[in-house]
Enzyme design. Structure first.
Site, short mmCIF file in Angstrom:
data_model
loop_
_atom_site.label_atom_id
_atom_site.label_comp_id
_atom_site.label_asym_id
_atom_site.label_seq_id
_atom_site.Cartn_x
_atom_site.Cartn_y
_atom_site.Cartn_z
N GLY A 217 -3.94 -1.90 -32.83
CA GLY A 217 -4.78 -3.03 -32.46
C GLY A 217 -4.08 -3.92 -31.46
O GLY A 217 -3.54 -3.45 -30.44
N ASP A 218 -4.03 -5.22 -31.75
CA ASP A 218 -3.38 -6.16 -30.84
C ASP A 218 -2.09 -6.70 -31.46
O ASP A 218 -1.66 -7.81 -31.16
CB ASP A 218 -4.32 -7.33 -30.52
CG ASP A 218 -4.76 -8.08 -31.77
OD1 ASP A 218 -4.58 -7.53 -32.88
OD2 ASP A 218 -5.28 -9.20 -31.65
#
Length: 221
Positions: free
Chosen positions: A122-123
């Site tokens: 993800g981030d």
């Protein structure tokens, strides 16, 4: 009867050869290149080129053991982008992917050559700071990362303002945490930074107790 006899032996071509009895030098070189590429792909994120979570954890175990044995501090930093979901939802995943690539490059540039940089998915990113002279150094590294992410990013003519929530912890002589526990504590500090909108948070036991208490309330609800 002792009379010499001649026999014909058939040799099958080696896999990857061009039909000859033996693999050529080119075949062997090509195979080795492919093996190296496959090994790299197994341990590196295909989008950013950074190490995967599994690879970071594998590298961390011996580094942590050396830190505990020698007393040279080791730092673990978890970085989470702010407002990344809003970018994906409003501008599309293509822009989101490009943002992650730019962020990954910025993160590597903000780190020291000896640091290990990875993407947890993800981030969320991780940095392992090895060979520190004192525990406070990792806090300076985290502050530099936070300043880096405060600068706007331009993609396709659009200027994006991203921020970051960063959790930090460090280990040294006498620390009995495992690599997984060290990363867990950095992750806990990151969530504290995100909840408090404070940018960078250093892990302490208060953060862990707060997380446990919150999970207990959620279970009861």
């Amino acid at each position: 009867d002792g009379t010499p006899r001649a026999y014909m032996v058939s040799v099958a071509p080696m896999p990857g050869s061009q039909g000859g009895a033996f693999a050529t030098h080119t075949d062997i070189t090509t195979r080795k290149v492919m093996e190296r590429q496959m090994a790299h792909q197994a341990h590196h994120d295909p989008l950013t080129g950074l190490r995967t979570r599994r690879r970071v954890e594998q590298d961390l175990e011996p580094s942590l053991a050396r830190s505990v044995a020698t007393g040279r501090p080791l730092g673990a930093v978890i970085v989470d982008l702010d407002r990344f979901k809003a970018v994906n939802d409003s501008m599309g995943h293509g822009v989101g992917d490009e943002l992650l690539r730019i962020v990954a490059a910025r993160l590597e540039n903000a780190c020291r050559a000896s640091d290990v940089v990875g993407r947890f998915g993800g981030d969320e990113f991780v940095v392992i700071c090895k060979g520190l002279t004192k525990h406070e150094t990792v806090e300076k590294v985290a502050a530099a990362m936070h300043d880096t992410f405060a600068r706007p990013v331009t993609i396709g003519g659009s200027e994006l303002l991203t921020g970051s929530s960063i959790g930090v912890t460090s280990a040294g002589r006498g620390d009995d945490r495992s690599a997984a526990e060290l990363l867990r504590d950095a992750d806990t500090a990151m969530y504290a930074a995100k909840n408090e909108r404070s940018g960078v948070r250093i892990f302490d036991e208060h953060h862990r107790r707060a997380v446990v208490e919150r999970m207990g309330v959620e279970r009861e609800l």
